[in-house]
Design an enzyme around this catalytic site. Structure first.
Site, PDB file in Angstrom:
ATOM      1  N   LYS A  68     -10.608  10.552   8.418  1.00 14.32           N
ATOM      2  CA  LYS A  68     -11.960   9.983   8.478  1.00 14.32           C
ATOM      3  C   LYS A  68     -12.372   9.680   9.919  1.00 14.32           C
ATOM      4  O   LYS A  68     -13.545   9.504  10.197  1.00 14.32           O
ATOM      5  CB  LYS A  68     -12.010   8.671   7.682  1.00 14.32           C
ATOM      6  CG  LYS A  68     -12.065   8.827   6.188  1.00 14.32           C
ATOM      7  CD  LYS A  68     -12.293   7.454   5.577  1.00 14.32           C
ATOM      8  CE  LYS A  68     -12.057   7.464   4.094  1.00 14.32           C
ATOM      9  NZ  LYS A  68     -12.092   6.109   3.539  1.00 14.32           N
ATOM     10  N   TYR A 111     -12.359   2.671  11.738  1.00 11.49           N
ATOM     11  CA  TYR A 111     -11.240   3.035  12.621  1.00 11.49           C
ATOM     12  C   TYR A 111     -11.605   2.822  14.090  1.00 11.49           C
ATOM     13  O   TYR A 111     -10.752   2.465  14.906  1.00 11.49           O
ATOM     14  CB  TYR A 111     -10.872   4.508  12.437  1.00 11.49           C
ATOM     15  CG  TYR A 111     -10.268   4.896  11.107  1.00 11.49           C
ATOM     16  CD1 TYR A 111      -9.546   3.996  10.341  1.00 11.49           C
ATOM     17  CD2 TYR A 111     -10.390   6.202  10.645  1.00 11.49           C
ATOM     18  CE1 TYR A 111      -8.977   4.398   9.133  1.00 11.49           C
ATOM     19  CE2 TYR A 111      -9.816   6.603   9.447  1.00 11.49           C
ATOM     20  CZ  TYR A 111      -9.120   5.693   8.694  1.00 11.49           C
ATOM     21  OH  TYR A 111      -8.541   6.084   7.513  1.00 11.49           O
ATOM     22  N   ARG A 143      -0.375  -9.820  -2.464  1.00  8.31           N
ATOM     23  CA  ARG A 143       0.480  -9.860  -3.665  1.00  8.31           C
ATOM     24  C   ARG A 143       1.886  -9.401  -3.318  1.00  8.31           C
ATOM     25  O   ARG A 143       2.067  -8.574  -2.427  1.00  8.31           O
ATOM     26  CB  ARG A 143      -0.072  -8.906  -4.743  1.00  8.31           C
ATOM     27  CG  ARG A 143      -1.423  -9.281  -5.271  1.00  8.31           C
ATOM     28  CD  ARG A 143      -2.114  -8.055  -5.838  1.00  8.31           C
ATOM     29  NE  ARG A 143      -2.285  -7.032  -4.801  1.00  8.31           N
ATOM     30  CZ  ARG A 143      -2.545  -5.764  -5.029  1.00  8.31           C
ATOM     31  NH1 ARG A 143      -2.643  -5.318  -6.252  1.00  8.31           N
ATOM     32  NH2 ARG A 143      -2.695  -4.904  -4.030  1.00  8.31           N
ATOM     33  N   GLY A 174       0.826  -1.210   0.000  1.00 11.03           N
ATOM     34  CA  GLY A 174       0.000   0.000   0.000  1.00 11.03           C
ATOM     35  C   GLY A 174       0.857   1.254   0.000  1.00 11.03           C
ATOM     36  O   GLY A 174       2.076   1.204   0.204  1.00 11.03           O
TER      37      GLY A 174
HETATM   38  N1  LIG Z   1      -4.267   6.806   1.138  1.00  8.57           N
HETATM   39  C1  LIG Z   1      -4.789   7.827   1.810  1.00  8.57           C
HETATM   40  O1  LIG Z   1      -5.049   8.898   1.246  1.00  8.57           O
HETATM   41  C2  LIG Z   1      -5.026   7.707   3.304  1.00  8.57           C
HETATM   42  C3  LIG Z   1      -5.158   8.892   4.049  1.00  8.57           C
HETATM   43  C4  LIG Z   1      -5.367   8.803   5.422  1.00  8.57           C
HETATM   44  C5  LIG Z   1      -5.495   7.539   6.016  1.00  8.57           C
HETATM   45  N2  LIG Z   1      -5.383   6.405   5.272  1.00  8.57           N
HETATM   46  C6  LIG Z   1      -5.569   5.111   5.956  1.00  8.57           C
HETATM   47  O2  LIG Z   1      -4.353   4.393   5.993  1.00  8.57           O
HETATM   48  C7  LIG Z   1      -4.599   2.984   5.995  1.00  8.57           C
HETATM   49  C8  LIG Z   1      -3.808   2.347   4.854  1.00  8.57           C
HETATM   50  O3  LIG Z   1      -4.253   2.922   3.645  1.00  8.57           O
HETATM   51  P1  LIG Z   1      -3.454   2.916   2.253  1.00  8.57           P
HETATM   52  O4  LIG Z   1      -4.007   4.028   1.439  1.00  8.57           O
HETATM   53  O5  LIG Z   1      -2.000   2.782   2.475  1.00  8.57           O
HETATM   54  O6  LIG Z   1      -4.033   1.551   1.646  1.00  8.57           O
HETATM   55  P2  LIG Z   1      -3.721   0.885   0.221  1.00  8.57           P
HETATM   56  O7  LIG Z   1      -2.735   1.684  -0.550  1.00  8.57           O
HETATM   57  O8  LIG Z   1      -5.040   0.548  -0.390  1.00  8.57           O
HETATM   58  O9  LIG Z   1      -2.998  -0.472   0.671  1.00  8.57           O
HETATM   59  C9  LIG Z   1      -3.691  -1.462   1.374  1.00  8.57           C
HETATM   60  C10 LIG Z   1      -2.716  -2.577   1.727  1.00  8.57           C
HETATM   61  O10 LIG Z   1      -3.423  -3.597   2.462  1.00  8.57           O
HETATM   62  C11 LIG Z   1      -3.132  -4.859   1.862  1.00  8.57           C
HETATM   63  N3  LIG Z   1      -4.266  -5.766   2.037  1.00  8.57           N
HETATM   64  C12 LIG Z   1      -5.566  -5.532   1.747  1.00  8.57           C
HETATM   65  N4  LIG Z   1      -6.303  -6.625   2.015  1.00  8.57           N
HETATM   66  C13 LIG Z   1      -5.427  -7.556   2.493  1.00  8.57           C
HETATM   67  C14 LIG Z   1      -5.582  -8.903   2.919  1.00  8.57           C
HETATM   68  N5  LIG Z   1      -6.779  -9.514   2.926  1.00  8.57           N
HETATM   69  N6  LIG Z   1      -4.489  -9.583   3.316  1.00  8.57           N
HETATM   70  C15 LIG Z   1      -3.271  -8.980   3.288  1.00  8.57           C
HETATM   71  N7  LIG Z   1      -3.059  -7.725   2.916  1.00  8.57           N
HETATM   72  C16 LIG Z   1      -4.134  -7.010   2.509  1.00  8.57           C
HETATM   73  C17 LIG Z   1      -2.919  -4.529   0.382  1.00  8.57           C
HETATM   74  O11 LIG Z   1      -2.147  -5.516  -0.272  1.00  8.57           O
HETATM   75  P3  LIG Z   1      -2.801  -6.675  -1.208  1.00  8.57           P
HETATM   76  O12 LIG Z   1      -3.961  -6.050  -1.929  1.00  8.57           O
HETATM   77  O13 LIG Z   1      -1.653  -7.109  -2.066  1.00  8.57           O
HETATM   78  O14 LIG Z   1      -3.213  -7.731  -0.253  1.00  8.57           O
HETATM   79  C18 LIG Z   1      -2.096  -3.245   0.507  1.00  8.57           C
HETATM   80  O15 LIG Z   1      -0.757  -3.578   0.758  1.00  8.57           O
HETATM   81  C19 LIG Z   1      -6.124   2.841   5.840  1.00  8.57           C
HETATM   82  O16 LIG Z   1      -6.724   2.668   7.092  1.00  8.57           O
HETATM   83  C20 LIG Z   1      -6.545   4.173   5.251  1.00  8.57           C
HETATM   84  O17 LIG Z   1      -7.898   4.490   5.545  1.00  8.57           O
HETATM   85  C21 LIG Z   1      -5.132   6.454   3.935  1.00  8.57           C
END
Ligand SMILES: NC(=O)c1ccc[n+]([C@@H]2O[C@H](COP(=O)([O-])OP(=O)(O)OC[C@H]3O[C@@H](n4cnc5c(N)ncnc54)[C@H](OP(=O)(O)O)[C@@H]3O)[C@@H](O)[C@H]2O)c1
Length: 350
Positions: free
Chosen positions: A117, A143, A37, A13
């Site tokens: 959020k 959360y 992955r 991610g």
């Molecule tokens: N991006 C933003 O703008 C943002 C801002 C503030 C807060 N956040 C928060 O930060 C957190 C992380 O967000 P992110 O944006 O970094 O997420 P992301 O880019 O969508 O990445 C999600 C990660 O979780 C893994 N994952 C999902 N399902 C899985 C499973 N069943 N088993 C193992 N791994 C799994 C995915 O890998 P695979 O799909 O390969 O399994 C990926 O590595 C979340 O709570 C999000 O709400 C994000």
């Protein structure tokens, strides 16, 4: 120097990748990343492919990890509705923490990333600046389930938790849905290719609202700080760059960067209007010799729509993190231009 062993669920991610890249630059960390992955980037981390929703799979893959000292939890499962996100996102955290704390007796810290959020930034105007101590909004909110679990699970244990709440996140990654940098950059270069000026596609009030960014590298530094500072035990912190922005001051700078004309905003649905630009993108990939990422994988336009339709201020109060001793900051304008350059250097955009 005592070596520490980091486990990062969500390794592919935007947050997990940046954290792994940053930890890789430090001498005193061993790193293990988890995702379903294999991540598409080089690092010195070891990766384990595991489905965190599947308890049996977690036990098979993770119960031999007997020396994890720090968990940095950045996995995320998107769902169609806010309510549907609650159960899977709690289950993944529960599975990692329960399996790893049983196997790793020297577990010291679990760092959980949540975000704006937490305060309802995705729902509409909310109380700003939002403070860590503000009351929660009406659930559901995944959360809350995650943090409540960590607080209960930690009772009577030697390990501690911390919870970081970044505002809008920006980082370098490809193929991750919640990625503002790719949304802006791909939208800009397609506009330019079509001979159009760059126009902010969101709501007029969103163009002028005050908002805040969080650089993923800054968040990585804050996570490591919070996970290793004893005064951060069992505390939550907002994290943001340190400055405030209004899109109206930035989009003309973005146009300058991409060497294209700039025009006043025009509200469109990116989800709708960018859906048919796959063929334009494929032609651009050939013309400019770009990396052949499929268009659908490159940008989630609905994420851009969500951010550019926030016609209210999105401000988190960052006094607490400073008061506890984290003083890093990032200039948001510079950050955007640096990430756009990184996309160019990596041949993701022309
Ligand atoms: N991006 C933003 O703008 C943002 C801002 C503030 C807060 N956040 C928060 O930060 C957190 C992380 O967000 P992110 O944006 O970094 O997420 P992301 O880019 O969508 O990445 C999600 C990660 O979780 C893994 N994952 C999902 N399902 C899985 C499973 N069943 N088993 C193992 N791994 C799994 C995915 O890998 P695979 O799909 O390969 O399994 C990926 O590595 C979340 O709570 C999000 O709400 C994000």
């Amino acid at each position: 120097m005592e070596r520490k062993n980091a486990l990062i669920p969500g390794a592919s991610g935007i947050i997990g990748r940046t954290l792994i890249e940053y930890l890789s630059s430090l001498d005193d960390w061993n790193i293990i990343g988890l995702s379903r992955r294999q991540p598409e980037y080089d690092s010195r981390a070891k990766f384990i492919e595991v489905d965190l929703l599947d308890r049996t799979n977690c036990e098979q893959k993770l119960s031999s990890l007997n020396d994890i000292t720090h968990i940095f939890y950045a996995a995320y499962q998107p769902r169609q509705t806010i309510a549907e996100e609650v159960a899977p996102n709690k289950t993944m955290l529960v599975n990692v923490v329960e399996v790893v704390e049983t196997a790793s007796h020297d577990l010291q810290h679990v760092n959980l990333i949540t975000g704006g959020k937490y305060y309802g930034a995705h729902l509409g105007a909310f109380k700003t600046p939002a403070k860590e101590s503000d009351s929660r909004h009406m659930p559901p909110n995944f959360y809350y389930g995650q943090l409540d679990f960590l607080q209960e699970q930690q009772q009577g244990k030697d390990w501690a938790w911390s919870n970081l709440r970044p505002s809008h996140l920006c980082g370098f990654t490809v193929g991750n849905p919640m990625n503002l940098i790719s949304v802006i950059a791909v939208y800009a270069v397609i506009s330019k290719e079509l001979g159009l000026p760059l126009r902010f596609p969101g709501l007029p009030a969103a163009y002028s609202a005050l908002t805040q960014m969080a650089d993923a590298t800054l968040l990585a530094k804050a996570s490591i700080w919070a996970a290793t500072e004893s005064k951060c035990r069992n505390e939550s912190f907002n994290v943001a760059n340190g400055d405030y922005i209004r899109w109206r001051h930035l989009w003309s700078k973005f146009a300058e960067f991409f060497n294209m004309d700039y025009a006043e905003p025009q509200t469109i649905s990116l989800t709708e209007f960018m859906a048919d630009k796959g063929t334009v993108w494929e032609a651009m990939v050939k013309k400019y010799d770009l990396q052949p990422y499929p268009y659908e994988k490159l940008v989630a336009w609905q994420f851009g729509d969500a951010v550019f339709r926030m016609d209210y201020d999105v401000i988190l109060d960052t006094n607490k993190v400073r008061r506890f001793g984290f003083h890093e900051y990032v200039d948001s304008e510079e950050m955007f231009l640096n990430y756009f350059s990184q996309l160019q250097r990596n041949r993701i955009i022309p």
